[in-house]
Design a protein around this motif. Structure first.
Motif, PDB file in Angstrom:
ATOM      1  N   THR A 244       8.282  -0.237   3.832  1.00 40.11           N
ATOM      2  CA  THR A 244       9.143  -0.713   2.756  1.00 40.11           C
ATOM      3  C   THR A 244       9.236   0.386   1.691  1.00 40.11           C
ATOM      4  OG1 THR A 244       9.518  -2.543   1.197  1.00 40.11           O
ATOM      5  CG2 THR A 244       7.247  -1.804   1.474  1.00 40.11           C
ATOM      6  N   GLU A 245       9.884   0.062   0.577  1.00 43.70           N
ATOM      7  CA  GLU A 245       9.917   0.949  -0.588  1.00 43.70           C
ATOM      8  C   GLU A 245       9.360   0.194  -1.773  1.00 43.70           C
ATOM      9  OE1 GLU A 245      13.743   2.564  -1.318  1.00 43.70           O
ATOM     10  OE2 GLU A 245      13.828   3.734   0.550  1.00 43.70           O
ATOM     11  N   TRP A 246       8.584   0.893  -2.589  1.00 45.30           N
ATOM     12  CA  TRP A 246       7.973   0.256  -3.751  1.00 45.30           C
ATOM     13  C   TRP A 246       7.980   1.234  -4.914  1.00 45.30           C
ATOM     14  CZ3 TRP A 246       6.883  -4.776  -3.907  1.00 45.30           C
ATOM     15  CH2 TRP A 246       6.179  -5.265  -4.997  1.00 45.30           C
ATOM     16  N   GLU A 247       8.625   0.813  -5.975  1.00 45.12           N
ATOM     17  CA  GLU A 247       8.750   1.649  -7.174  1.00 45.12           C
ATOM     18  C   GLU A 247       9.324   3.013  -6.830  1.00 45.12           C
ATOM     19  OE1 GLU A 247       4.854   1.679  -8.868  1.00 45.12           O
ATOM     20  OE2 GLU A 247       5.029  -0.387  -9.643  1.00 45.12           O
ATOM     21  N   GLY A 248      10.314   2.997  -5.953  1.00 48.28           N
ATOM     22  CA  GLY A 248      11.042   4.198  -5.595  1.00 48.28           C
ATOM     23  C   GLY A 248      10.348   5.098  -4.593  1.00 48.28           C
TER      24      GLY A 248
ATOM     25  N   ILE B  62       0.853  -1.186   0.000  1.00 50.14           N
ATOM     26  CA  ILE B  62       0.000   0.000   0.000  1.00 50.14           C
ATOM     27  C   ILE B  62       0.893   1.240   0.000  1.00 50.14           C
ATOM     28  CG2 ILE B  62      -1.868   1.208   1.187  1.00 50.14           C
ATOM     29  CD1 ILE B  62      -1.197  -2.254   2.372  1.00 50.14           C
ATOM     30  N   ASN B  63       0.581   2.194  -0.863  1.00 47.96           N
ATOM     31  CA  ASN B  63       1.399   3.411  -0.886  1.00 47.96           C
ATOM     32  C   ASN B  63       0.989   4.351   0.253  1.00 47.96           C
ATOM     33  OD1 ASN B  63      -0.893   4.817  -1.705  1.00 47.96           O
ATOM     34  ND2 ASN B  63      -0.255   4.972  -3.846  1.00 47.96           N
ATOM     35  N   ARG B  64       1.678   5.495   0.327  1.00 51.40           N
ATOM     36  CA  ARG B  64       1.448   6.436   1.427  1.00 51.40           C
ATOM     37  C   ARG B  64       0.042   7.041   1.401  1.00 51.40           C
ATOM     38  NH1 ARG B  64       4.733   5.955   5.812  1.00 51.40           N
ATOM     39  NH2 ARG B  64       6.897   5.619   5.158  1.00 51.40           N
ATOM     40  N   HIS B  65      -0.635   6.937   0.266  1.00 54.15           N
ATOM     41  CA  HIS B  65      -1.989   7.473   0.146  1.00 54.15           C
ATOM     42  C   HIS B  65      -3.054   6.422   0.455  1.00 54.15           C
ATOM     43  CE1 HIS B  65      -0.157  11.010  -1.569  1.00 54.15           C
ATOM     44  NE2 HIS B  65       0.452  10.268  -2.489  1.00 54.15           N
TER      45      HIS B  65
ATOM     46  N   PHE C  63      -8.306  -0.204   5.525  1.00 55.85           N
ATOM     47  CA  PHE C  63      -8.137  -0.652   6.906  1.00 55.85           C
ATOM     48  C   PHE C  63      -7.040   0.174   7.569  1.00 55.85           C
ATOM     49  CE2 PHE C  63      -9.646  -4.451   4.645  1.00 55.85           C
ATOM     50  CZ  PHE C  63     -10.767  -4.768   5.408  1.00 55.85           C
ATOM     51  N   PRO C  64      -7.208   0.526   8.853  1.00 55.13           N
ATOM     52  CA  PRO C  64      -6.141   1.263   9.543  1.00 55.13           C
ATOM     53  C   PRO C  64      -4.902   0.404   9.703  1.00 55.13           C
ATOM     54  CG  PRO C  64      -7.856   0.596  11.087  1.00 55.13           C
ATOM     55  CD  PRO C  64      -8.373   0.278   9.729  1.00 55.13           C
ATOM     56  N   MET C  65      -3.737   0.999   9.540  1.00 61.62           N
ATOM     57  CA  MET C  65      -2.473   0.260   9.612  1.00 61.62           C
ATOM     58  C   MET C  65      -1.604   0.832  10.725  1.00 61.62           C
ATOM     59  SD  MET C  65      -1.561  -0.229   5.559  1.00 61.62           S
ATOM     60  CE  MET C  65      -1.736   1.526   5.230  1.00 61.62           C
ATOM     61  N   VAL C  66      -1.082  -0.063  11.569  1.00 55.92           N
ATOM     62  CA  VAL C  66      -0.165   0.325  12.641  1.00 55.92           C
ATOM     63  C   VAL C  66       1.122  -0.459  12.440  1.00 55.92           C
ATOM     64  CG1 VAL C  66       0.203   0.475  15.116  1.00 55.92           C
ATOM     65  CG2 VAL C  66      -2.113   0.714  14.180  1.00 55.92           C
ATOM     66  N   VAL C  67       2.185   0.259  12.114  1.00 60.00           N
ATOM     67  CA  VAL C  67       3.461  -0.399  11.804  1.00 60.00           C
ATOM     68  C   VAL C  67       3.996  -1.109  13.050  1.00 60.00           C
ATOM     69  CG1 VAL C  67       5.858  -0.037  11.082  1.00 60.00           C
ATOM     70  CG2 VAL C  67       3.983   1.252   9.995  1.00 60.00           C
ATOM     71  N   GLY C  68       4.407  -2.365  12.854  1.00 61.88           N
ATOM     72  CA  GLY C  68       5.059  -3.113  13.920  1.00 61.88           C
ATOM     73  C   GLY C  68       4.116  -3.815  14.875  1.00 61.88           C
ATOM     74  N   GLU C  69       2.801  -3.635  14.730  1.00 64.24           N
ATOM     75  CA  GLU C  69       1.844  -4.280  15.624  1.00 64.24           C
ATOM     76  C   GLU C  69       0.959  -5.238  14.843  1.00 64.24           C
ATOM     77  OE1 GLU C  69      -0.445  -1.692  18.047  1.00 64.24           O
ATOM     78  OE2 GLU C  69       1.289  -0.533  18.770  1.00 64.24           O
ATOM     79  N   THR C  70       0.520  -6.292  15.538  1.00 65.00           N
ATOM     80  CA  THR C  70      -0.393  -7.262  14.933  1.00 65.00           C
ATOM     81  C   THR C  70      -1.826  -6.883  15.294  1.00 65.00           C
ATOM     82  OG1 THR C  70       1.260  -9.024  15.089  1.00 65.00           O
ATOM     83  CG2 THR C  70      -1.038  -9.691  14.808  1.00 65.00           C
ATOM     84  N   THR C  71      -2.653  -6.720  14.291  1.00 67.36           N
ATOM     85  CA  THR C  71      -4.052  -6.346  14.511  1.00 67.36           C
ATOM     86  C   THR C  71      -4.958  -7.345  13.806  1.00 67.36           C
ATOM     87  OG1 THR C  71      -3.976  -4.866  12.586  1.00 67.36           O
ATOM     88  CG2 THR C  71      -3.524  -3.893  14.748  1.00 67.36           C
ATOM     89  N   GLU C  72      -6.240  -7.328  14.193  1.00 67.83           N
ATOM     90  CA  GLU C  72      -7.232  -8.179  13.551  1.00 67.83           C
ATOM     91  C   GLU C  72      -8.208  -7.299  12.777  1.00 67.83           C
ATOM     92  OE1 GLU C  72      -9.210 -10.798  16.222  1.00 67.83           O
ATOM     93  OE2 GLU C  72      -7.353 -11.803  16.870  1.00 67.83           O
ATOM     94  N   LEU C  73      -8.643  -7.808  11.636  1.00 67.23           N
ATOM     95  CA  LEU C  73      -9.624  -7.057  10.859  1.00 67.23           C
ATOM     96  C   LEU C  73     -10.621  -8.029  10.230  1.00 67.23           C
ATOM     97  CD1 LEU C  73      -8.549  -7.416   7.648  1.00 67.23           C
ATOM     98  CD2 LEU C  73      -6.832  -5.844   8.493  1.00 67.23           C
TER      99      LEU C  73
END
Length: 633
Positions: free
Chosen positions: A219-223, A159-162, A190-200
């Motif tokens: 991560t990085e994707w396509e620069g 998923i990109n930053r948008h 879906f809300p994303m929290v880096v480094g934590e495990t969540t359920e959806l």
């Protein structure tokens, strides 16, 4: 052709042989050194090393630390990470720090090809005048990452930053039940929290719900900066956890009910002793005051109230599963018709009664009066849940509870059952009310409109008849109650019970009365003596045995309480048959005989009369026991 390979292996000794054998099978001749600590690693690290294979989670020297030390030394040596399982956050972290590849232990056969590719990449980079630019390196890294996550069994989306999906692997397509070409370009949502495990909760097309566990890493994707989300379907695990939770709650409730039932049974037994005395003495007063209408009326009111109290005690005993049962082989459809005939007029015109009765319903063995009480309570509850009217459905069916059902119905072993169902279209119940349904004296009705014993009694009766109960309800969705009672193989012939004499029975036989409650003992003695019997009385078994040892004449009948200090009633009856082989026995108790019968009493000539009883009922029962053979009593 075998290829020599100078390498360092960063792993435990126990894993080294397997890794080296794998490389030999791939055509390499390793000259290797196995190290586990940072100091040993640095001591052996030099330009002549062609390859490093590192365990991701080696305690004293993790693979990412080994990569960091490589960069600090300025050495260009390919390093391949080996891990127990494929985790996207580990893959991303390793590739970002310069790892050549990432191999899972379960697919160790990939190690040889990975080593060959890493060596070729190094040779190509050394053959060019300049190192590949960052864009090319990034594309190569992304290519390796795509290859790895495409083969992952977990769903992976980028998923990109948008918040827009840029990539979805095949497992993600299966998870969302949509092809990747539809997913890419859509908001992730879906809300994303880096480094934590969540359920959806993922709602598929057709409202099919999937529960997923998500872990997000950067991560990085396509620069561009992006997020990598790993999604694992945990629907089955959640269903299993919910089943375990429900079973734990059922077990907890069953244990609580057992405890409350024991308390209720004990209290009911004590009340039965008191009520026996109250009923007995009020009967005597009514006989002696027959010509004094004013006083006779007072005695009659005492008797009526005592009978009401006795009915309440019987409900407590039903809840405690200690009622005296009179089981019969019967068809539940007949009970349904009889009970509905009793209640039909009180249902009113606004309630529509609908029956769906199985014409070939299997037979069950149950007390018909108890079963009628169960159905009556359920019908009344359903009626009261529909003050504005509605539909009340009653159905019967034959069902087969297999091993799968056994997990759900804790007290119902596999087998064939008769299922009685009562459902309404009423108000339904909240979960907090559902959790307390079977508690005695718990009610949601207004004061004076119910004591809260109805479902407690239903629960006790069903359990006492070796069945089970299931209730489903939700607010504004009505309530459905399923009663399960086991089938019996065939019907038995009805047994004709001996009828008591039409007139007040009397006699002249000798009766030994054993009762530890002084008031009840005095009442029973007075009653039997008024009927003409010769009565000996004792407060316990020890005193009764002593009387028998000192007596030469025979004793015709033993009337004994069941629960007494020391030896109990059934054991006493069995013991006294050695003195008087022809002696009959009549047990009296506020408990059910099924709960009290002992092995010692199994062969004794024993009849039973449950407390509370009137003095006429006692006289009738004594006469029946004396006049009939033990098998007919």
């Amino acid at each position: 052709m075998m290829t020599p390979l100078r390498m360092l292996l960063l792993d435990r000794r126990t894993n080294a042989d397997i890794i080296i054998d794998t490389l030999r099978q791939a055509g390499f001749v390793p000259a290797w050194q196995c190290v586990q600590t940072e100091s040993d690693y640095l001591a052996h690290l030099r330009d002549s090393i062609e390859m490093i294979v590192a365990a991701y989670a080696l305690p004293q020297l993790p693979a990412l630390r080994a990569l960091e030390l490589l960069r600090e030394r300025g050495l260009d040596i390919p390093l391949i990470i080996i891990a127990d399982r494929l985790r996207e956050d580990q893959v991303v972290a390793g590739l970002k720090q310069g790892a050549a590849d990432y191999v899972v232990k379960q697919r160790l056969e990939r190690l040889g090809p990975a080593v060959s590719q890493a060596l070729r990449d190094k040779m190509q980079s050394h053959g060019e005048p300049e190192r590949p630019d960052k864009a090319e390196a990034l594309r190569a890294s992304e290519g390796r990452l795509q290859l790895l996550i495409a083969k992952n069994v977990d769903g992976v989306v980028v998923i990109n930053r948008h918040g827009v999906i840029r990539f979805a692997n095949p497992a993600a397509e299966k998870l969302f039940a949509r092809p990747a070409m539809e997913l890419v370009g859509e908001p992730f949502g879906f809300p994303m929290v880096v480094g934590e495990t969540t359920e959806l909760d993922i709602v598929r097309r057709g409202s099919n719900l999937v529960v997923a566990e998500m872990r997000v890493v950067e991560t990085e994707w396509e620069g561009e900066a992006a997020y990598l989300a790993s999604l694992r379907d945990i629907s089955e695990r959640k269903r299993a956890e919910e089943m375990l939770r429900q079973q734990g709650e059922q077990l907890r409730q069953a244990r609580n009910m057992e405890t409350v039932g024991q308390l209720a049974g004990g209290m009911a037994h004590e009340f039965n002793n008191l009520l026996t005395a109250i009923l007995g003495y009020s009967d005597l007063l009514q006989k002696y005051l027959a010509n004094m209408a004013h006083l006779h009326g007072y005695a009659k009111q005492i008797s009526d109230v005592a009978h009401q109290a006795a009915s309440l005690v019987q409900q407590l005993l039903a809840f405690a599963r200690q009622q005296v049962l009179k089981p019969q082989i019967l068809n539940c459809n007949n009970i349904v018709h009889e009970t509905q005939d009793m209640l039909r007029s009180s249902l009113g015109d606004q309630i529509e009664l609908i029956n769906h009765l199985e014409p070939h319903l299997g037979l069950i063995e149950a007390d018909p009066i108890q079963l009628q009480q169960v159905l009556l309570n359920l019908l009344v509850n359903a009626r009261d849940a529909m003050p504005e009217g509605g539909k009340l459905r009653v159905s019967t069916a034959n069902v087969d509870l297999n091993e799968r059902h056994q997990e759900r119905y804790l007290n119902a072993p596999p087998g064939t059952y008769m299922r009685l169902t009562v459902s309404d279209t009423g108000e339904g119940m909240e979960p907090d009310v559902m959790s307390r349904l079977f508690e005695p004296f718990f009610t949601t009705k207004e004061v004076g409109k119910g004591m809260g014993l109805g479902l407690a009694v239903v629960y006790g009766i069903v359990q006492q008849n070796r069945g089970d109960i299931e209730i489903r309800s939700a607010p504004a969705a009505g309530t459905t109650v399923h009663i399960y009672l086991p089938h019996v193989a065939r019907a038995s012939e009805p047994v004709a019970l001996p009828k008591p004499a039409a007139e007040a029975p009397s006699g002249s036989e000798t009766v030994l009365l054993v009762e530890d409650d002084h008031i009840v003992r005095l009442l029973i003695r007075s009653t039997l003596e008024l009927k003409g019997y010769d009565v000996l009385d004792a407060a316990d078994a020890e005193e009764a045995i002593r009387l028998c040892e000192q007596r030469d004449a025979s004793i015709d009948l033993l009337v004994t309480d069941v629960v007494m200090p020391g030896m109990n009633g059934p054991a006493l009856a069995a013991h006294l048959t050695s003195f008087y082989p022809e002696m009959r026995a009549l047990l009296i108790s506020g408990y059910s005989l099924d709960n009290l019968r002992t092995n010692a009493a199994a062969d004794a000539a024993i009849a039973f009369l449950s407390k509370p009883f009137t003095m006429d009922e006692l006289a009738d029962r004594v006469r029946v026991v004396l006049d009939n053979s033990p098998a007919d009593v």
